[in-house]
Design a protein around this motif. Structure first.
Motif, PDB file in Angstrom:
ATOM      1  N   HIS A  85       0.855  -1.187   0.000  1.00  0.00           N
ATOM      2  CA  HIS A  85       0.000   0.000   0.000  1.00  0.00           C
ATOM      3  C   HIS A  85       0.891   1.237   0.000  1.00  0.00           C
ATOM      4  CE1 HIS A  85      -4.232  -1.306   0.627  1.00  0.00           C
ATOM      5  NE2 HIS A  85      -3.683  -2.390   1.160  1.00  0.00           N
ATOM      6  N   ARG A  86       0.248   2.392  -0.163  1.00  0.00           N
ATOM      7  CA  ARG A  86       0.999   3.658  -0.071  1.00  0.00           C
ATOM      8  C   ARG A  86       1.064   4.149   1.376  1.00  0.00           C
ATOM      9  NH1 ARG A  86      -2.085   3.724  -4.516  1.00  0.00           N
ATOM     10  NH2 ARG A  86      -3.808   4.825  -3.503  1.00  0.00           N
ATOM     11  N   GLY A  87       0.414   3.432   2.269  1.00  0.00           N
ATOM     12  CA  GLY A  87       0.419   3.770   3.687  1.00  0.00           C
ATOM     13  C   GLY A  87       0.469   2.513   4.531  1.00  0.00           C
ATOM     14  N   SER A  88       0.251   2.675   5.828  1.00  0.00           N
ATOM     15  CA  SER A  88       0.275   1.545   6.755  1.00  0.00           C
ATOM     16  C   SER A  88      -0.890   0.600   6.492  1.00  0.00           C
ATOM     17  CB  SER A  88       0.177   2.059   8.195  1.00  0.00           C
ATOM     18  OG  SER A  88       1.219   2.958   8.482  1.00  0.00           O
ATOM     19  N   ILE A  89      -0.635  -0.704   6.683  1.00  0.00           N
ATOM     20  CA  ILE A  89      -1.700  -1.697   6.535  1.00  0.00           C
ATOM     21  C   ILE A  89      -2.388  -1.851   7.889  1.00  0.00           C
ATOM     22  CG2 ILE A  89      -2.259  -4.081   5.936  1.00  0.00           C
ATOM     23  CD1 ILE A  89       0.259  -4.077   4.153  1.00  0.00           C
ATOM     24  N   TYR A  90      -3.664  -1.484   7.946  1.00  0.00           N
ATOM     25  CA  TYR A  90      -4.417  -1.480   9.196  1.00  0.00           C
ATOM     26  C   TYR A  90      -5.195  -2.771   9.430  1.00  0.00           C
ATOM     27  CZ  TYR A  90      -3.829   3.289  10.979  1.00  0.00           C
ATOM     28  OH  TYR A  90      -3.325   4.444  11.539  1.00  0.00           O
ATOM     29  N   CYS A  91      -5.579  -3.459   8.367  1.00  0.00           N
ATOM     30  CA  CYS A  91      -6.400  -4.661   8.542  1.00  0.00           C
ATOM     31  C   CYS A  91      -6.145  -5.640   7.408  1.00  0.00           C
ATOM     32  CB  CYS A  91      -7.892  -4.310   8.621  1.00  0.00           C
ATOM     33  SG  CYS A  91      -8.484  -3.192   7.332  1.00  0.00           S
ATOM     34  N   THR A  92      -6.311  -6.913   7.723  1.00  0.00           N
ATOM     35  CA  THR A  92      -6.090  -8.006   6.778  1.00  0.00           C
ATOM     36  C   THR A  92      -7.141  -9.068   7.038  1.00  0.00           C
ATOM     37  OG1 THR A  92      -3.689  -7.632   6.830  1.00  0.00           O
ATOM     38  CG2 THR A  92      -4.434  -9.760   6.002  1.00  0.00           C
ATOM     39  N   CYS A  93      -7.749  -9.616   5.987  1.00  0.00           N
ATOM     40  CA  CYS A  93      -8.668 -10.730   6.217  1.00  0.00           C
ATOM     41  C   CYS A  93      -8.762 -11.643   5.003  1.00  0.00           C
ATOM     42  CB  CYS A  93     -10.055 -10.243   6.630  1.00  0.00           C
ATOM     43  SG  CYS A  93     -10.962  -9.314   5.400  1.00  0.00           S
ATOM     44  N   TRP A  94      -8.955 -12.937   5.289  1.00  0.00           N
ATOM     45  CA  TRP A  94      -9.182 -13.960   4.262  1.00  0.00           C
ATOM     46  C   TRP A  94     -10.681 -14.169   4.097  1.00  0.00           C
ATOM     47  CZ3 TRP A  94      -5.123 -16.468   1.795  1.00  0.00           C
ATOM     48  CH2 TRP A  94      -3.866 -16.421   2.395  1.00  0.00           C
ATOM     49  N   SER A  95     -11.074 -14.552   2.892  1.00  0.00           N
ATOM     50  CA  SER A  95     -12.452 -15.007   2.682  1.00  0.00           C
ATOM     51  C   SER A  95     -12.617 -16.388   3.312  1.00  0.00           C
ATOM     52  CB  SER A  95     -12.776 -15.068   1.181  1.00  0.00           C
ATOM     53  OG  SER A  95     -11.917 -15.997   0.526  1.00  0.00           O
ATOM     54  N   ARG A  96     -13.854 -16.813   3.504  1.00  0.00           N
ATOM     55  CA  ARG A  96     -14.100 -18.069   4.221  1.00  0.00           C
ATOM     56  C   ARG A  96     -13.610 -19.293   3.461  1.00  0.00           C
ATOM     57  NH1 ARG A  96     -19.260 -15.559   6.076  1.00  0.00           N
ATOM     58  NH2 ARG A  96     -18.865 -14.972   8.226  1.00  0.00           N
ATOM     59  N   ASP A  97     -13.498 -19.200   2.125  1.00  0.00           N
ATOM     60  CA  ASP A  97     -12.967 -20.324   1.360  1.00  0.00           C
ATOM     61  C   ASP A  97     -11.459 -20.201   1.126  1.00  0.00           C
ATOM     62  OD1 ASP A  97     -12.814 -18.284  -0.523  1.00  0.00           O
ATOM     63  OD2 ASP A  97     -14.303 -19.145  -1.869  1.00  0.00           O
ATOM     64  N   GLY A  98     -10.867 -19.119   1.629  1.00  0.00           N
ATOM     65  CA  GLY A  98      -9.423 -18.930   1.487  1.00  0.00           C
ATOM     66  C   GLY A  98      -8.969 -18.506   0.110  1.00  0.00           C
ATOM     67  N   GLU A  99      -9.911 -18.205  -0.776  1.00  0.00           N
ATOM     68  CA  GLU A  99      -9.537 -17.895  -2.157  1.00  0.00           C
ATOM     69  C   GLU A  99      -9.365 -16.407  -2.430  1.00  0.00           C
ATOM     70  OE1 GLU A  99     -12.248 -19.852  -4.775  1.00  0.00           O
ATOM     71  OE2 GLU A  99     -11.590 -21.867  -4.163  1.00  0.00           O
ATOM     72  N   LEU A 100      -9.661 -15.565  -1.438  1.00  0.00           N
ATOM     73  CA  LEU A 100      -9.418 -14.130  -1.552  1.00  0.00           C
ATOM     74  C   LEU A 100      -8.778 -13.636  -0.269  1.00  0.00           C
ATOM     75  CD1 LEU A 100     -12.679 -12.568  -3.101  1.00  0.00           C
ATOM     76  CD2 LEU A 100     -10.494 -12.937  -4.248  1.00  0.00           C
ATOM     77  N   ILE A 101      -7.884 -12.667  -0.406  1.00  0.00           N
ATOM     78  CA  ILE A 101      -7.335 -12.006   0.771  1.00  0.00           C
ATOM     79  C   ILE A 101      -7.349 -10.512   0.526  1.00  0.00           C
ATOM     80  CG2 ILE A 101      -4.931 -12.300  -0.027  1.00  0.00           C
ATOM     81  CD1 ILE A 101      -4.308 -12.596   3.071  1.00  0.00           C
ATOM     82  N   ALA A 102      -7.778  -9.766   1.553  1.00  0.00           N
ATOM     83  CA  ALA A 102      -7.942  -8.312   1.421  1.00  0.00           C
ATOM     84  C   ALA A 102      -7.133  -7.587   2.476  1.00  0.00           C
ATOM     85  CB  ALA A 102      -9.418  -7.929   1.539  1.00  0.00           C
ATOM     86  N   THR A 103      -6.665  -6.387   2.126  1.00  0.00           N
ATOM     87  CA  THR A 103      -5.961  -5.519   3.066  1.00  0.00           C
ATOM     88  C   THR A 103      -6.535  -4.110   2.966  1.00  0.00           C
ATOM     89  OG1 THR A 103      -4.254  -5.075   1.389  1.00  0.00           O
ATOM     90  CG2 THR A 103      -3.780  -6.811   2.997  1.00  0.00           C
ATOM     91  N   GLY A 104      -6.566  -3.413   4.104  1.00  0.00           N
ATOM     92  CA  GLY A 104      -7.032  -2.023   4.142  1.00  0.00           C
ATOM     93  C   GLY A 104      -5.963  -1.144   4.758  1.00  0.00           C
ATOM     94  N   SER A 105      -5.935   0.139   4.382  1.00  0.00           N
ATOM     95  CA  SER A 105      -4.805   0.999   4.734  1.00  0.00           C
ATOM     96  C   SER A 105      -5.255   2.417   5.070  1.00  0.00           C
ATOM     97  CB  SER A 105      -3.825   1.026   3.554  1.00  0.00           C
ATOM     98  OG  SER A 105      -2.833   2.013   3.706  1.00  0.00           O
ATOM     99  N   ASN A 106      -4.338   3.169   5.700  1.00  0.00           N
ATOM    100  CA  ASN A 106      -4.599   4.591   5.897  1.00  0.00           C
ATOM    101  C   ASN A 106      -4.334   5.400   4.635  1.00  0.00           C
ATOM    102  OD1 ASN A 106      -1.808   4.533   5.939  1.00  0.00           O
ATOM    103  ND2 ASN A 106      -1.583   5.505   7.946  1.00  0.00           N
ATOM    104  N   ASP A 107      -3.991   4.717   3.523  1.00  0.00           N
ATOM    105  CA  ASP A 107      -3.965   5.412   2.227  1.00  0.00           C
ATOM    106  C   ASP A 107      -5.372   5.471   1.622  1.00  0.00           C
ATOM    107  OD1 ASP A 107      -4.510   2.912   1.119  1.00  0.00           O
ATOM    108  OD2 ASP A 107      -2.555   2.671   0.174  1.00  0.00           O
ATOM    109  N   LYS A 108      -6.378   5.012   2.433  1.00  0.00           N
ATOM    110  CA  LYS A 108      -7.809   5.072   2.099  1.00  0.00           C
ATOM    111  C   LYS A 108      -8.232   4.021   1.080  1.00  0.00           C
ATOM    112  CE  LYS A 108      -7.738  10.090   2.856  1.00  0.00           C
ATOM    113  NZ  LYS A 108      -8.062  11.417   2.284  1.00  0.00           N
ATOM    114  N   THR A 109      -7.361   3.079   0.769  1.00  0.00           N
ATOM    115  CA  THR A 109      -7.700   2.065  -0.230  1.00  0.00           C
ATOM    116  C   THR A 109      -7.790   0.681   0.402  1.00  0.00           C
ATOM    117  OG1 THR A 109      -5.447   1.445  -0.886  1.00  0.00           O
ATOM    118  CG2 THR A 109      -6.422   3.373  -1.975  1.00  0.00           C
ATOM    119  N   ILE A 110      -8.505  -0.190  -0.328  1.00  0.00           N
ATOM    120  CA  ILE A 110      -8.548  -1.623  -0.045  1.00  0.00           C
ATOM    121  C   ILE A 110      -7.964  -2.335  -1.255  1.00  0.00           C
ATOM    122  CG2 ILE A 110     -10.094  -3.630   0.199  1.00  0.00           C
ATOM    123  CD1 ILE A 110     -12.057  -1.697   1.606  1.00  0.00           C
ATOM    124  N   LYS A 111      -7.147  -3.340  -1.006  1.00  0.00           N
ATOM    125  CA  LYS A 111      -6.685  -4.201  -2.089  1.00  0.00           C
ATOM    126  C   LYS A 111      -7.106  -5.628  -1.769  1.00  0.00           C
ATOM    127  CE  LYS A 111      -2.746  -1.436  -3.608  1.00  0.00           C
ATOM    128  NZ  LYS A 111      -1.329  -1.468  -4.037  1.00  0.00           N
TER     129      LYS A 111
END
Length: 348
Positions: A85-111
């Motif tokens: 990210h362009r900033g700190s990573i504040y949160c991370t989570c996997w989907s229940r089937d493990g096939e997606l992973i997401a991160t959220g940041s203080n750069d205001k974006t989710i990947k």
């Protein structure tokens, strides 16, 4: 045998307390804010203030023994992305089937990225979401059983809205309003329901099927509800019957969801609580705090009576988040001391 069925006597003082041992420690150049286990328990993902994202292998615990001082090694890192990210990573989570992973940041974006469960590798292109206008503080996946699509709920600072994104199309299609302060915690326990905790001192329950908040807990309740303190953490047990909330004033509240009533408020820590989590069978609860400690609370018995809790792990600086392993009696904690440590209870 259920790992949680082991008899841990939390009421006899430190001599008898469960001794969790540090197994692996991941060190970073900055504070580590987020971690989450893959649903199969074989991997975990870590996001740091240094913008670094890693996927690590869960270690074999066969050599772990009580009283044997062994060196704590770094985990095996299967994937590492610097400047994720362009900033700190504040949160991370996997989907229940493990096939997606997401991160959220203080750069205001989710990947979010696709993950191949057979090769343990990220695949394809990452998706970036830009609908938030402030720090993304927390996220949780929900599965829409009618369309078989994976949905991601996310919230944080800025407009204080909770956004629901269809990860199949990458489109945010719903924005929930109601909170008047930063959203600090989100948690889902089935395909349609999730709960949010906010700096506005309220907890809200949401149902995707009706598109509105279906219940609000706040400090205006006259039946012993929440007091004037920001709600920093929320979690619901696997049955959907019990809510625990953590607060900035170092308190926890247990709440009977189906009875719509508070059970009790207690103070396991001496500083702001940052994360609360039920163990997989809800026999126990973990809390972590800015007092640097992680405490284990026994939930077997009358929840209206005094609860036994002990310190089971400590960091050198503020403890920020915790996650139980999906099946083993172990957990990971992250800290402002720039580490993410895996703790486990040696075989009895």
């Amino acid at each position: 045998m259920n790992p949680e069925s082991r008899d841990l006597d939390l009421g006899k003082g430190d001599v008898e307390r469960p001794h969790f041992e540090a197994v692996t420690t991941l060190s970073d150049s900055q504070a580590i804010r987020s971690v989450d286990f893959h649903p199969n328990g074989k991997l975990y993902a870590v996001g740091s203030n240094s913008k670094t994202f890693r996927i690590c292998q869960y270690p074999a615990l066969s050599k772990l023994r009580h009283g044997h001082q062994t060196a704590v090694y770094p985990p095996s890192v299967l994937c590492k992305r610097t400047k994720h990210h362009r900033g700190s990573i504040y949160c991370t989570c996997w989907s229940r089937d493990g096939e997606l992973i997401a991160t959220g940041s203080n750069d205001k974006t989710i990947k979010y990225m696709r993950f191949n469960n057979d090769t343990n590798q990220l695949v394809g292109h990452e998706m970036e979401l830009n609908m938030h206008d402030g720090t993304v503080r927390d996220m949780c996946f929900l599965d829409d059983s009618s369309t078989k699509s994976r949905l991601l709920a996310s919230g944080g600072a800025g407009d204080c809205k909770i956004y629901i994104t269809d990860c199949g199309t990458g489109t945010p299609f719903q924005a929930y309003s109601g909170h008047t302060g930063h959203i600090l915690s989100l948690y889902s326990w089935n395909n349609a329901m999730f709960v949010s905790g906010s700096q506005d001192q309220t907890i809200r329950f949401w149902d995707l099927r009706v598109n509105v908040s279906v219940n609000t807990l706040d400090n205006d309740r006259k039946d012993g509800g929440l007091e004037s303190s920001a709600v920093t953490a929320v979690c619901v047990d696997p049955t959907g019957r019990l809510l625990v909330s953590g607060h900035a004033d170092s308190s926890c509240t247990l709440y009977d969801i189906r009875g719509n009533r508070p059970i009790q408020r207690f103070y396991p820590h001496t500083a702001e609580i940052r994360c609360v989590r039920f163990s997989p069978s809800a026999y126990y609860m973990l809390t972590c705090s800015y007092d640097n400690s992680i405490r284990l609370t026994d939930l077997q018995g009358d929840l209206a009576h005094e609860l036994s809790s002990v310190v089971v792990a400590e960091h050198k600086d503020k403890a920020i988040t915790i996650r139980w392993h999906p099946t083993e009696f172990s957990f990971i904690s992250t800290s402002a001391d720039k580490t993410a440590t895996l703790w486990a209870l040696p075989p009895s």
